[in-house]
Design a protein around this motif. Sequence first.
Motif, PDB file in Angstrom:
ATOM      1  N   GLN A 107       0.823  -1.210   0.000  1.00 20.48           N
ATOM      2  CA  GLN A 107       0.000   0.000   0.000  1.00 20.48           C
ATOM      3  C   GLN A 107       0.853   1.254   0.000  1.00 20.48           C
ATOM      4  OE1 GLN A 107      -2.340  -1.010   3.485  1.00 20.48           O
ATOM      5  NE2 GLN A 107      -4.180  -1.133   2.226  1.00 20.48           N
ATOM      6  N   SER A 108       1.965   1.219   0.708  1.00 17.27           N
ATOM      7  CA  SER A 108       2.761   2.436   0.852  1.00 17.27           C
ATOM      8  C   SER A 108       3.732   2.661  -0.299  1.00 17.27           C
ATOM      9  CB  SER A 108       3.523   2.417   2.175  1.00 17.27           C
ATOM     10  OG  SER A 108       4.480   1.385   2.176  1.00 17.27           O
ATOM     11  N   THR A 109       3.957   1.665  -1.123  1.00 18.13           N
ATOM     12  CA  THR A 109       4.912   1.850  -2.226  1.00 18.13           C
ATOM     13  C   THR A 109       4.271   1.576  -3.584  1.00 18.13           C
ATOM     14  OG1 THR A 109       5.730  -0.411  -1.903  1.00 18.13           O
ATOM     15  CG2 THR A 109       6.954   1.357  -0.819  1.00 18.13           C
ATOM     16  N   LEU A 110       3.974   0.349  -3.863  1.00 17.90           N
ATOM     17  CA  LEU A 110       3.481  -0.026  -5.193  1.00 17.90           C
ATOM     18  C   LEU A 110       2.074   0.479  -5.487  1.00 17.90           C
ATOM     19  CD1 LEU A 110       4.826  -3.672  -5.354  1.00 17.90           C
ATOM     20  CD2 LEU A 110       5.662  -1.715  -6.633  1.00 17.90           C
ATOM     21  N   CYS A 111       1.292   0.727  -4.455  1.00 17.58           N
ATOM     22  CA  CYS A 111      -0.095   1.156  -4.661  1.00 17.58           C
ATOM     23  C   CYS A 111      -0.311   2.626  -4.329  1.00 17.58           C
ATOM     24  CB  CYS A 111      -1.034   0.282  -3.826  1.00 17.58           C
ATOM     25  SG  CYS A 111      -0.969  -1.458  -4.282  1.00 17.58           S
ATOM     26  N   ASP A 112       0.751   3.382  -4.218  1.00 19.83           N
ATOM     27  CA  ASP A 112       0.656   4.802  -3.882  1.00 19.83           C
ATOM     28  C   ASP A 112       0.555   5.611  -5.173  1.00 19.83           C
ATOM     29  OD1 ASP A 112       0.865   7.382  -3.003  1.00 19.83           O
ATOM     30  OD2 ASP A 112       2.706   7.067  -1.858  1.00 19.83           O
ATOM     31  N   ALA A 113      -0.660   5.762  -5.674  1.00 15.52           N
ATOM     32  CA  ALA A 113      -0.884   6.423  -6.959  1.00 15.52           C
ATOM     33  C   ALA A 113      -0.481   7.895  -6.944  1.00 15.52           C
ATOM     34  CB  ALA A 113      -2.346   6.289  -7.367  1.00 15.52           C
ATOM     35  N   LEU A 114      -0.709   8.578  -5.836  1.00 12.93           N
ATOM     36  CA  LEU A 114      -0.383   9.998  -5.766  1.00 12.93           C
ATOM     37  C   LEU A 114       1.121  10.230  -5.899  1.00 12.93           C
ATOM     38  CD1 LEU A 114      -1.214  12.937  -5.423  1.00 12.93           C
ATOM     39  CD2 LEU A 114      -1.107  12.584  -2.939  1.00 12.93           C
ATOM     40  N   THR A 115       1.913   9.506  -5.132  1.00 14.72           N
ATOM     41  CA  THR A 115       3.368   9.660  -5.206  1.00 14.72           C
ATOM     42  C   THR A 115       3.876   9.277  -6.586  1.00 14.72           C
ATOM     43  OG1 THR A 115       3.591   9.273  -2.841  1.00 14.72           O
ATOM     44  CG2 THR A 115       5.558   8.965  -4.170  1.00 14.72           C
ATOM     45  N   PHE A 116       3.331   8.202  -7.146  1.00 14.34           N
ATOM     46  CA  PHE A 116       3.733   7.793  -8.494  1.00 14.34           C
ATOM     47  C   PHE A 116       3.430   8.895  -9.496  1.00 14.34           C
ATOM     48  CE2 PHE A 116       2.539   6.264 -12.662  1.00 14.34           C
ATOM     49  CZ  PHE A 116       3.697   5.615 -13.056  1.00 14.34           C
ATOM     50  N   THR A 117       2.237   9.447  -9.420  1.00 13.98           N
ATOM     51  CA  THR A 117       1.828  10.484 -10.372  1.00 13.98           C
ATOM     52  C   THR A 117       2.717  11.714 -10.270  1.00 13.98           C
ATOM     53  OG1 THR A 117      -0.453   9.696 -10.291  1.00 13.98           O
ATOM     54  CG2 THR A 117      -0.102  11.927 -11.135  1.00 13.98           C
ATOM     55  N   ILE A 118       3.005  12.146  -9.067  1.00 10.14           N
ATOM     56  CA  ILE A 118       3.881  13.317  -8.878  1.00 10.14           C
ATOM     57  C   ILE A 118       5.261  13.032  -9.452  1.00 10.14           C
ATOM     58  CG2 ILE A 118       5.078  14.701  -7.125  1.00 10.14           C
ATOM     59  CD1 ILE A 118       2.476  14.384  -5.419  1.00 10.14           C
ATOM     60  N   SER A 119       5.809  11.877  -9.165  1.00  8.57           N
ATOM     61  CA  SER A 119       7.125  11.502  -9.682  1.00  8.57           C
ATOM     62  C   SER A 119       7.112  11.420 -11.211  1.00  8.57           C
ATOM     63  CB  SER A 119       7.557  10.161  -9.096  1.00  8.57           C
ATOM     64  OG  SER A 119       8.778   9.743  -9.636  1.00  8.57           O
ATOM     65  N   PHE A 120       6.053  10.846 -11.761  1.00 10.02           N
ATOM     66  CA  PHE A 120       5.929  10.722 -13.214  1.00 10.02           C
ATOM     67  C   PHE A 120       5.843  12.105 -13.862  1.00 10.02           C
ATOM     68  CE2 PHE A 120       3.313   9.805 -17.075  1.00 10.02           C
ATOM     69  CZ  PHE A 120       4.262   9.036 -17.735  1.00 10.02           C
ATOM     70  N   GLU A 121       5.062  12.996 -13.279  1.00 10.91           N
ATOM     71  CA  GLU A 121       4.947  14.366 -13.807  1.00 10.91           C
ATOM     72  C   GLU A 121       6.294  15.081 -13.764  1.00 10.91           C
ATOM     73  OE1 GLU A 121       1.902  15.946 -11.268  1.00 10.91           O
ATOM     74  OE2 GLU A 121       0.300  15.415 -12.665  1.00 10.91           O
ATOM     75  N   GLU A 122       7.038  14.915 -12.672  1.00  7.07           N
ATOM     76  CA  GLU A 122       8.352  15.545 -12.565  1.00  7.07           C
ATOM     77  C   GLU A 122       9.310  15.012 -13.624  1.00  7.07           C
ATOM     78  OE1 GLU A 122       9.442  14.749  -8.520  1.00  7.07           O
ATOM     79  OE2 GLU A 122       8.199  16.395  -7.734  1.00  7.07           O
ATOM     80  N   THR A 123       9.246  13.713 -13.861  1.00 10.39           N
ATOM     81  CA  THR A 123      10.096  13.106 -14.888  1.00 10.39           C
ATOM     82  C   THR A 123       9.744  13.647 -16.268  1.00 10.39           C
ATOM     83  OG1 THR A 123      10.368  11.101 -13.581  1.00 10.39           O
ATOM     84  CG2 THR A 123      10.822  10.923 -15.946  1.00 10.39           C
ATOM     85  N   LEU A 124       8.453  13.741 -16.569  1.00  9.82           N
ATOM     86  CA  LEU A 124       8.038  14.287 -17.867  1.00  9.82           C
ATOM     87  C   LEU A 124       8.497  15.740 -18.024  1.00  9.82           C
ATOM     88  CD1 LEU A 124       4.427  12.849 -18.253  1.00  9.82           C
ATOM     89  CD2 LEU A 124       6.501  12.135 -19.457  1.00  9.82           C
ATOM     90  N   GLN A 125       8.381  16.515 -16.954  1.00  6.90           N
ATOM     91  CA  GLN A 125       8.816  17.907 -16.999  1.00  6.90           C
ATOM     92  C   GLN A 125      10.310  17.991 -17.272  1.00  6.90           C
ATOM     93  OE1 GLN A 125       6.789  20.596 -16.879  1.00  6.90           O
ATOM     94  NE2 GLN A 125       8.560  21.882 -17.317  1.00  6.90           N
TER      95      GLN A 125
END
Length: 101
Positions: A75-93
Motif C-alpha cells: 500500500q505504501s509503495t506499489l499502490c501509492d498512486a499519488l506519489t507515483f503520479t507526482i514523480s511521473f509528472e516531474e520526470t516528464l517535466q
Amino acid sequence: TGGTTNCESLWMGVPIVGLRGKKHAGRGTARILTYAGLPELVAENLTHYLEIVHSLAHDPNRISQYRSTLRQRMQSTLCDALTFTISFEETLQQLWETHIN
C-alpha cells in the motif's frame, strides 16, 4: 514474468523470492520486490537464490514478520498512486526541459 501473481502473493502476505534476469521480462519480480522495500529477497544468481530460499524456509519468525507487513508495504509503495503520479509528472517535466534546451 509473474507480475500479477507476484503482486497478489505479496498483497496476501506471502513472501516471494526473485531471481533477477538478464532481460526486461526477467527483471519484473526484482523490480516489484525492490519497490516494495524487499531487496533482500532478490537474488543475482541461482546460488544466491537458493541461499535466500533456504534461509527464509528455516526462519518461521522472519516469514511471520513478512506476513504481517507485506500488505502495508504494498500500500505504501506499489499502490501509492499519488506519489507515483507526482514523480511521473516531474520526470516528464525534466524530459521536456531537456528536449527544448
